[in-house]
Design a protein around this motif. Structure first.
Motif, PDB file in Angstrom:
ATOM      1  N   GLU A 166       0.829  -1.302  -0.058  1.00 26.79           N
ATOM      2  CA  GLU A 166       0.351  -0.306   0.665  1.00 26.79           C
ATOM      3  C   GLU A 166       0.673   1.365   0.093  1.00 26.79           C
ATOM      4  N   GLN A 167       1.833   1.139   1.432  1.00 25.77           N
ATOM      5  CA  GLN A 167       2.993   2.722   0.780  1.00 25.77           C
ATOM      6  C   GLN A 167       3.712   2.464  -0.288  1.00 25.77           C
ATOM      7  N   ALA A 168       4.251   1.648  -0.761  1.00 27.61           N
ATOM      8  CA  ALA A 168       4.256   1.521  -2.192  1.00 27.61           C
ATOM      9  C   ALA A 168       4.102   2.346  -3.398  1.00 27.61           C
ATOM     10  N   SER A 169       2.955   2.124  -3.403  1.00 29.68           N
ATOM     11  CA  SER A 169       2.235   2.493  -4.420  1.00 29.68           C
ATOM     12  C   SER A 169       1.209   3.622  -3.857  1.00 29.68           C
ATOM     13  N   ARG A 170       1.033   4.410  -2.832  1.00 33.37           N
ATOM     14  CA  ARG A 170       1.200   5.459  -2.745  1.00 33.37           C
ATOM     15  C   ARG A 170       2.684   6.366  -3.375  1.00 33.37           C
ATOM     16  N   HIS A 171       3.177   6.301  -2.510  1.00 28.51           N
ATOM     17  CA  HIS A 171       4.782   6.246  -3.065  1.00 28.51           C
ATOM     18  C   HIS A 171       5.520   6.429  -4.500  1.00 28.51           C
ATOM     19  N   LEU A 172       5.269   5.562  -4.909  1.00 29.72           N
ATOM     20  CA  LEU A 172       6.236   5.536  -6.432  1.00 29.72           C
ATOM     21  C   LEU A 172       4.474   5.580  -7.417  1.00 29.72           C
ATOM     22  N   LEU A 173       4.182   4.716  -7.090  1.00 27.78           N
ATOM     23  CA  LEU A 173       2.605   4.811  -8.524  1.00 27.78           C
ATOM     24  C   LEU A 173       1.555   6.668  -8.555  1.00 27.78           C
ATOM     25  N   ALA A 174       1.807   7.090  -6.833  1.00 21.80           N
ATOM     26  CA  ALA A 174       1.118   8.322  -6.846  1.00 21.80           C
ATOM     27  C   ALA A 174      -0.642   7.502  -6.628  1.00 21.80           C
ATOM     28  N   MET A 206      -9.667  -4.329   8.505  1.00 24.49           N
ATOM     29  CA  MET A 206      -9.349  -3.151   9.097  1.00 24.49           C
ATOM     30  C   MET A 206      -9.696  -2.059   8.221  1.00 24.49           C
ATOM     31  N   ALA A 207      -9.772  -0.812   9.526  1.00 23.66           N
ATOM     32  CA  ALA A 207      -9.570   0.156   9.288  1.00 23.66           C
ATOM     33  C   ALA A 207      -9.078   1.405   8.365  1.00 23.66           C
ATOM     34  N   ASP A 208      -9.411   1.829   7.308  1.00 22.14           N
ATOM     35  CA  ASP A 208      -8.610   3.166   6.406  1.00 22.14           C
ATOM     36  C   ASP A 208      -7.894   2.438   5.554  1.00 22.14           C
ATOM     37  N   PHE A 209      -8.246   1.234   4.473  1.00 22.78           N
ATOM     38  CA  PHE A 209      -7.483   0.457   4.111  1.00 22.78           C
ATOM     39  C   PHE A 209      -8.166  -0.229   3.298  1.00 22.78           C
ATOM     40  N   ARG A 210      -8.018  -0.234   2.031  1.00 18.38           N
ATOM     41  CA  ARG A 210      -8.818   0.039   0.946  1.00 18.38           C
ATOM     42  C   ARG A 210      -8.440  -1.611   0.679  1.00 18.38           C
TER      43      ARG A 210
END
Length: 336
Positions: A166-174, A206-210
């Protein structure tokens, strides 16, 4: 980009300096702020460095190493006995803060063992995972992990992979809100191994997790998910099968005849985004610093892409963002 230093294992992979040296030269020409630390036997590296004009390059430092890690070496042996290898010395430079990232095309097991020993893991991460990009039919990318670092995983590790992906997708793939799925043999809730079913229940809670459920093998390129999670055995088979099919299609023109040449031209135009060289570079995420594993059979363009991947991870602060995610995630989501 500002000044940034990357350590390169110049001897890894099937081809060594004949591939890594030209890729290093091209990376330096593309990125004026890039500095490289090159690790390998001086007598082997020197002729290649002279050939591409890197012998006296102001942004290059070369370190002689007396040992090599071969594909046949067991991880435990490499960890204990190959401390002066190009792979180990590059990781040592990363651990000391002399480089911000490390790239190697060498033995995956040895790289994993050395990185866990030398660089160490993010607190809360049991084992790092190899993550790579997959082209999607909408023109974008999804992330697949694990693709070979952990052959067998329990539910807790799959959940950890999902958090890291999830973090990799946020930061590397915007991707602002990445859709995370588990790779399974069916879409029904009762399908798959017990580890996959347990991980699904934890992710769904999990909350706040898609979390978007299961995807099957034919959805790998569909664009249905931004992050696809599986164990390393399944992920490695899926990745290499996909790469084999892509090479089969893109190489169809090796057959003779006008029709085949026309078909090849059309395929390369329509399917060029499937070329594995374009997304080479599987990142060993879950470590305190960026380590990128290039394909052992990679050519220079592919190894260049692995270097660029390492630079992108540093610029997007990926290791720090994963550490922060584990600090803020619910304790039970780590599923130790």
């Amino acid at each position: 980009m500002s000044q940034l230093t990357v350590a390169l294992d110049m001897m890894g992979g099937d081809h060594g300096p004949s591939i890594t040296v030209p890729a290093a030269a091209q990376a330096l020409s593309l990125l004026p702020g890039l500095n490289l630390l090159l690790f390998g036997p001086q007598p082997v590296l020197s002729p290649w460095l002279q050939r591409v004009g890197l012998s006296d390059h102001p942004r290059v430092r070369v370190y002689h190493c007396s040992q090599l890690v071969d594909n046949e070496h067991k991880a435990a042996y490499a960890l204990r006995h190959l401390t002066d290898s190009s792979m180990r010395r590059a990781l040592d430079a990363l651990a000391r803060g002399e480089a911000a990232a490390c790239v190697s095309a060498g033995n995956t097991g040895a790289l994993m063992a050395m990185a866990m020993k030398v660089v160490d893991r993010v607190p809360g991460v049991d084992r790092p995972a190899l993550i790579t990009r997959l082209p999607q039919n909408n023109g974008g990318y999804a992330l697949l992990l694990d693709v070979g670092a952990n052959v067998s995983c329990d539910a807790g590790q799959l959940v950890q992979f999902a958090l890291m992906g999830e973090q990799a997708s946020r930061h590397l793939l915007a991707q602002p809100a990445p859709r995370v799925a588990l790779l399974n043999v069916g879409a029904e809730a009762n399908k798959g191994t017990e580890a996959v079913r347990q991980a699904a229940r934890q992710l769904a809670a999990m909350a706040d997790f898609r979390y978007v459920g299961y995807v099957e093998g034919d959805d790998l390129f569909s664009g249905r998910a931004d992050v696809i999670v599986c164990d390393g055995f399944v992920g490695n088979v899926a990745l290499k099968t996909s790469e084999g099919v892509a090479r089969l299609l893109l190489g169809a023109g090796r057959r003779r005849g006008l029709l085949w040449k026309m078909l090849t031209f059309w395929l390369k135009k329509r399917l060029s985004h499937l070329n594995p060289d374009q997304y080479n570079g599987a990142s060993l995420i879950g470590l305190r610093a960026s380590v990128v594993k290039s394909h052992g059979s990679a050519g220079s363009p592919a190894f260049l892409n692995a270097i660029l991947q390492a630079v992108a991870e540093v610029e997007h602060h990926l290791p720090a963002s994963i550490a922060h995610r584990f600090d803020t995630a619910p304790q039970d989501s780590h599923a130790r």
